[in-house]
Design a protein around this motif. Structure first.
Motif, PDB file in Angstrom:
ATOM      1  N   VAL A   1     -68.592   5.445 -50.050  1.00  0.00           N
ATOM      2  CA  VAL A   1     -69.148   4.288 -50.759  1.00  0.00           C
ATOM      3  C   VAL A   1     -69.246   3.033 -49.872  1.00  0.00           C
ATOM      4  CG1 VAL A   1     -68.750   4.991 -53.136  1.00  0.00           C
ATOM      5  CG2 VAL A   1     -66.845   4.090 -51.807  1.00  0.00           C
ATOM      6  N   TYR A   2     -70.111   3.107 -48.865  1.00  0.00           N
ATOM      7  CA  TYR A   2     -70.315   1.942 -47.989  1.00  0.00           C
ATOM      8  C   TYR A   2     -71.764   1.462 -48.059  1.00  0.00           C
ATOM      9  CZ  TYR A   2     -72.723   4.931 -44.604  1.00  0.00           C
ATOM     10  OH  TYR A   2     -73.621   5.783 -44.000  1.00  0.00           O
ATOM     11  N   ASN A   3     -72.559   2.146 -48.879  1.00  0.00           N
ATOM     12  CA  ASN A   3     -73.963   1.791 -49.030  1.00  0.00           C
ATOM     13  C   ASN A   3     -74.479   2.498 -50.287  1.00  0.00           C
ATOM     14  OD1 ASN A   3     -76.510   0.813 -48.479  1.00  0.00           O
ATOM     15  ND2 ASN A   3     -76.427   1.379 -46.317  1.00  0.00           N
ATOM     16  N   TYR A   4     -75.721   2.185 -50.675  1.00  0.00           N
ATOM     17  CA  TYR A   4     -76.291   2.898 -51.822  1.00  0.00           C
ATOM     18  C   TYR A   4     -76.494   4.365 -51.474  1.00  0.00           C
ATOM     19  CZ  TYR A   4     -77.429  -1.673 -53.781  1.00  0.00           C
ATOM     20  OH  TYR A   4     -77.337  -2.940 -54.295  1.00  0.00           O
TER      21      TYR A   4
ATOM     22  N   MET B   1     -67.178  13.935 -36.142  1.00  0.00           N
ATOM     23  CA  MET B   1     -66.063  14.468 -35.352  1.00  0.00           C
ATOM     24  C   MET B   1     -64.995  13.420 -35.028  1.00  0.00           C
ATOM     25  SD  MET B   1     -66.921  17.523 -35.450  1.00  0.00           S
ATOM     26  CE  MET B   1     -65.484  18.112 -34.583  1.00  0.00           C
ATOM     27  N   ASP B   2     -64.774  12.509 -35.936  1.00  0.00           N
ATOM     28  CA  ASP B   2     -63.646  11.573 -35.838  1.00  0.00           C
ATOM     29  C   ASP B   2     -63.758  10.514 -34.756  1.00  0.00           C
ATOM     30  OD1 ASP B   2     -62.322  13.091 -37.851  1.00  0.00           O
ATOM     31  OD2 ASP B   2     -61.916  14.559 -36.284  1.00  0.00           O
ATOM     32  N   MET B   3     -64.951  10.245 -34.325  1.00  0.00           N
ATOM     33  CA  MET B   3     -65.130   9.147 -33.382  1.00  0.00           C
ATOM     34  C   MET B   3     -65.920   8.062 -34.108  1.00  0.00           C
ATOM     35  SD  MET B   3     -63.797  10.357 -30.572  1.00  0.00           S
ATOM     36  CE  MET B   3     -64.472   9.671 -29.053  1.00  0.00           C
ATOM     37  N   GLY B   4     -65.969   6.892 -33.502  1.00  0.00           N
ATOM     38  CA  GLY B   4     -66.786   5.817 -34.053  1.00  0.00           C
ATOM     39  C   GLY B   4     -66.057   5.032 -35.119  1.00  0.00           C
ATOM     40  N   GLU B   5     -66.844   4.186 -35.764  1.00  0.00           N
ATOM     41  CA  GLU B   5     -66.277   3.224 -36.690  1.00  0.00           C
ATOM     42  C   GLU B   5     -66.072   3.830 -38.079  1.00  0.00           C
ATOM     43  OE1 GLU B   5     -67.640  -1.425 -37.373  1.00  0.00           O
ATOM     44  OE2 GLU B   5     -69.028   0.037 -36.536  1.00  0.00           O
ATOM     45  N   ASP B   6     -65.116   3.290 -38.802  1.00  0.00           N
ATOM     46  CA  ASP B   6     -64.926   3.663 -40.199  1.00  0.00           C
ATOM     47  C   ASP B   6     -66.109   3.084 -40.984  1.00  0.00           C
ATOM     48  OD1 ASP B   6     -64.237   3.277 -42.946  1.00  0.00           O
ATOM     49  OD2 ASP B   6     -62.135   3.547 -42.446  1.00  0.00           O
ATOM     50  N   LYS B   7     -66.756   3.918 -41.812  1.00  0.00           N
ATOM     51  CA  LYS B   7     -67.962   3.469 -42.508  1.00  0.00           C
ATOM     52  C   LYS B   7     -67.698   2.299 -43.444  1.00  0.00           C
ATOM     53  CE  LYS B   7     -70.604   7.740 -42.303  1.00  0.00           C
ATOM     54  NZ  LYS B   7     -71.096   8.923 -42.992  1.00  0.00           N
ATOM     55  N   LEU B   8     -66.499   2.272 -44.041  1.00  0.00           N
ATOM     56  CA  LEU B   8     -66.183   1.170 -44.962  1.00  0.00           C
ATOM     57  C   LEU B   8     -66.022  -0.147 -44.208  1.00  0.00           C
ATOM     58  CD1 LEU B   8     -65.727   1.342 -48.092  1.00  0.00           C
ATOM     59  CD2 LEU B   8     -65.739   3.539 -46.966  1.00  0.00           C
ATOM     60  N   GLU B   9     -65.364  -0.063 -43.045  1.00  0.00           N
ATOM     61  CA  GLU B   9     -65.185  -1.274 -42.239  1.00  0.00           C
ATOM     62  C   GLU B   9     -66.559  -1.747 -41.731  1.00  0.00           C
ATOM     63  OE1 GLU B   9     -61.988  -2.607 -40.757  1.00  0.00           O
ATOM     64  OE2 GLU B   9     -60.620  -1.280 -41.841  1.00  0.00           O
ATOM     65  N   LYS B  10     -67.410  -0.814 -41.457  1.00  0.00           N
ATOM     66  CA  LYS B  10     -68.768  -1.135 -40.999  1.00  0.00           C
ATOM     67  C   LYS B  10     -69.530  -1.880 -42.107  1.00  0.00           C
ATOM     68  CE  LYS B  10     -72.890   1.034 -39.252  1.00  0.00           C
ATOM     69  NZ  LYS B  10     -73.677   2.219 -39.156  1.00  0.00           N
ATOM     70  N   GLY B  11     -69.434  -1.356 -43.339  1.00  0.00           N
ATOM     71  CA  GLY B  11     -70.074  -1.998 -44.487  1.00  0.00           C
ATOM     72  C   GLY B  11     -69.522  -3.393 -44.711  1.00  0.00           C
ATOM     73  N   SER B  12     -68.231  -3.533 -44.490  1.00  0.00           N
ATOM     74  CA  SER B  12     -67.564  -4.813 -44.691  1.00  0.00           C
ATOM     75  C   SER B  12     -68.117  -5.873 -43.718  1.00  0.00           C
ATOM     76  CB  SER B  12     -66.065  -4.591 -44.517  1.00  0.00           C
ATOM     77  OG  SER B  12     -65.408  -5.756 -44.153  1.00  0.00           O
TER      78      SER B  12
ATOM     79  N   THR C   1     -64.803  -7.703 -48.184  1.00  0.00           N
ATOM     80  CA  THR C   1     -63.705  -6.852 -47.722  1.00  0.00           C
ATOM     81  C   THR C   1     -64.111  -5.389 -47.930  1.00  0.00           C
ATOM     82  OG1 THR C   1     -62.631  -6.643 -49.874  1.00  0.00           O
ATOM     83  CG2 THR C   1     -62.007  -8.560 -48.518  1.00  0.00           C
ATOM     84  N   ALA C   2     -63.418  -4.513 -47.210  1.00  0.00           N
ATOM     85  CA  ALA C   2     -63.710  -3.078 -47.357  1.00  0.00           C
ATOM     86  C   ALA C   2     -63.461  -2.644 -48.806  1.00  0.00           C
ATOM     87  CB  ALA C   2     -62.837  -2.276 -46.396  1.00  0.00           C
ATOM     88  N   TRP C   3     -62.478  -3.226 -49.460  1.00  0.00           N
ATOM     89  CA  TRP C   3     -62.167  -2.876 -50.844  1.00  0.00           C
ATOM     90  C   TRP C   3     -63.303  -3.307 -51.767  1.00  0.00           C
ATOM     91  CZ3 TRP C   3     -57.995   0.168 -51.510  1.00  0.00           C
ATOM     92  CH2 TRP C   3     -57.031   0.164 -50.496  1.00  0.00           C
ATOM     93  N   GLU C   4     -63.847  -4.500 -51.490  1.00  0.00           N
ATOM     94  CA  GLU C   4     -64.987  -4.971 -52.314  1.00  0.00           C
ATOM     95  C   GLU C   4     -66.206  -4.090 -52.107  1.00  0.00           C
ATOM     96  OE1 GLU C   4     -63.928  -9.762 -52.474  1.00  0.00           O
ATOM     97  OE2 GLU C   4     -65.129  -8.967 -50.826  1.00  0.00           O
ATOM     98  N   ILE C   5     -66.425  -3.704 -50.858  1.00  0.00           N
ATOM     99  CA  ILE C   5     -67.566  -2.817 -50.560  1.00  0.00           C
ATOM    100  C   ILE C   5     -67.420  -1.523 -51.355  1.00  0.00           C
ATOM    101  CG2 ILE C   5     -68.544  -1.342 -48.708  1.00  0.00           C
ATOM    102  CD1 ILE C   5     -69.435  -4.178 -48.400  1.00  0.00           C
ATOM    103  N   ALA C   6     -66.213  -0.948 -51.305  1.00  0.00           N
ATOM    104  CA  ALA C   6     -65.985   0.326 -52.005  1.00  0.00           C
ATOM    105  C   ALA C   6     -66.220   0.161 -53.503  1.00  0.00           C
ATOM    106  CB  ALA C   6     -64.562   0.814 -51.750  1.00  0.00           C
ATOM    107  N   GLU C   7     -65.737  -0.922 -54.058  1.00  0.00           N
ATOM    108  CA  GLU C   7     -65.881  -1.102 -55.503  1.00  0.00           C
ATOM    109  C   GLU C   7     -67.353  -1.279 -55.885  1.00  0.00           C
ATOM    110  OE1 GLU C   7     -63.331  -4.108 -57.195  1.00  0.00           O
ATOM    111  OE2 GLU C   7     -64.539  -4.001 -59.052  1.00  0.00           O
TER     112      GLU C   7
END
Ligand code: AMP
Ligand code: ZN
Length: 466
Positions: free
Chosen positions: A34-37, A79-90, A96-102
């Motif tokens: 949940v980092y984008n539509y 494969m576990d590299m790169g940025e966390d998608k939630l932090e990216k959305g944030s 915040t990542a929590w707001e993005i997720a919600e």
């Protein structure tokens, strides 16, 4: 109970479905990050899963459906590299990542509703099952399946004998695929993170304490932990899109079966892609990313037109999105709605004969295109109008879910009736009043030739575009 045949990716065969617990089915479907539509490709996967669930229910099964919400830890690369998608959305949206997720969880649930997708019985947020994930990693550690690198705890895929049993690829090919993202510390390119450490110099927005240090769980571990926690022994069917076969689901199986020593889910089902022109997969990372809002709602098209379009292609076949296909689907859906409306009152009985024919198709690996053809065959048959109406209503409310009873979604242009037809309608009304049935029948034929259907009701004659 009728027999249901489902294509199982695990055996690459259509198999007769046998549940673990009599009359009940445990169903787990991998949910969104949940980092984008969600794009309409993602939504195709959820439509397929909804049809599966409806078919099981229509056959009398009690279905327990669990879906996860990935609100942490799914990295940009599989494969576990790169940025966390939630932090990216944030970062992208200054929330915040929590707001993005919600925010995107709500948007996702609203999309499902618009598509008449029945909500799961249990939603699992990855962030609410951190302890369960840690417990599972502890078991794997105890059994010797893990090792530590500078950035996390990894699963050693060489220790799991049947690592390729879902993908059916030889290990070399799987390793080639995994080699795209380089991580020198991994023992095998297919090894994957169970727990990732937070960077030493930076505090992450989402991080937890663990026996291995502060960090966050890998992506696949959440689905293993949550499905086992919620479905327990009822690990019947696990679904996702075909992109999940080689990595995500392969890893879920490896870690779950290593931990429990038992088979993790009996049936694995995968939906094919929604592609854009040229056979290219619709993906969030591309500019071909279409949402329900921008491809349908904004254009005044009912989102259920998309559901109807998706039903016309078997779930294991690729589907192409283009405006022409959607226009035809819109016409097709309007036609079905008109057919339904023109059948008069709903006081008939569901036809046993056509219900059985219909069940045969939907139970044959969810053959919805054929089931739609059975509906048309039924409408052309010699059943009474009342029975046709009752049968079609059941097919739609139980399986299709395209809202055939909702008749007020047409555009002005769609419902505008030619002046010429209006005149013929008035003439017909007059002929009926004068009991001149020969003339009235002739006028009906003439109106129908012009592409309209005629309905005689208590309030007079009505005409609709076919
Ligand atoms: P994600 O949010 O990327 O984990 O994807 C959610 C679901 O959509 C998964 O089941 C994916 O396999 C599926 N999916 C992703 N892209 C497509 C596509 N273009 N067509 C159909 N399903 C897709
Ligand atoms: Zn999953």
């Amino acid at each position: 109970m009728n027999k249901i045949y489902l294509y199982n990716t695990l055996t690459r065969k259509k198999e007769e479905f046998k549940e673990i617990k009599n009359g009940e089915v445990g169903l787990y479907t991998c949910g969104p990050t949940v980092y984008n539509y969600a794009h309409i490709g993602n939504l195709r996967a959820y439509i397929f899963e909804d049809i599966l669930k409806r078919v099981l229910k229509y056959n009398g099964y009690k279905v327990k459906h669990v879906m996860n919400i990935t609100d942490v830890g799914h990295l940009v690369g599989d494969m576990d590299m790169g940025e966390d998608k939630l932090e990216k959305g944030s970062k992208r949206e200054g929330k915040t990542a929590w707001e993005i997720a919600e925010f995107y969880t709500k948007a996702f649930k609203s999309d499902l509703k618009k598509l008449n997708i029945i909500e799961p019985d249990i939603w699992c947020k990855a962030t609410e099952y951190i302890q369960k994930q840690i417990d599972l990693i502890k078991i794997l550690e105890k059994k010797g399946f893990t090792y530590k690198t500078s950035d996390g705890i990894y699963y050693d895929t060489s220790k799991f004998k049947d690592y390729n049993k879902l993908s059916h690829l030889d290990l070399e090919t799987l390793r080639e695929g995994a080699r795209v993202e380089k991580n020198e510390e991994k023992k095998n390119s297919t090894d994957f993170a169970l727990w990732k450490f937070s960077p030493k110099d930076k505090k992450r927005q989402m991080e937890w304490d663990s026996p291995w240090g502060i960090g966050f769980p890998g992506w696949a571990i959440e689905c293993s932990a949550m499905s086992m926690a919620e479905l327990r022994e009822q690990l019947d069917i696990h679904c996702g899109g075909i992109d999940h076969i080689n990595v995500h689901h392969t890893n879920e199986i490896a870690q779950s079966e290593a931990a429990t020593g038992k088979q993790f889910f009996n049936y694995w089902m995968h939906g094919a892609f929604l592609n854009i022109k040229g056979g290219k997969k619709m993906a969030k990372s591309d500019d071909n990313f279409l949402t329900l809002k921008n491809a349908f709602i904004k254009k005044g098209i009912d989102p259920l037109v998309y559901r109807f379009a998706a039903l016309q292609t078997h779930y294991r076949k690729p589907m192409e999105y283009n405006e022409e296909v959607m226009k035809n689907a819109e016409k097709g859906l309007n036609h079905l709605k008109n057919q339904f409306r023109n059948l008069g009152e709903i006081n008939g009985k569901v036809s046993k004969k056509f219900k059985n024919k219909f069940l045969e198709e939907v139970n044959n690996d969810l053959n919805i295109p054929k089931a739609l053809a059975v509906a048309q065959e039924m409408l052309k048959s010699d059943l009474s109008n009342e029975d046709k109406k009752a049968t079609l209503l059941e097919f739609d409310s139980e399986i299709f879910g395209v809202g055939i009873t909702n008749l007020d979604i047409k555009t002005e242009e769609d419902i505008k009736i030619d002046e010429n037809v209006e005149m013929l309608k008035k003439e017909r009304q007059k002929a009926r009043k004068e009991k001149n049935f020969e003339e009235s029948d002739r006028l009906r034929d003439e109106i129908e030739k012009l592409g309209y259907t005629v309905e005689d009701s208590k309030d007079g004659v009505r005409v609709y575009k076919k």
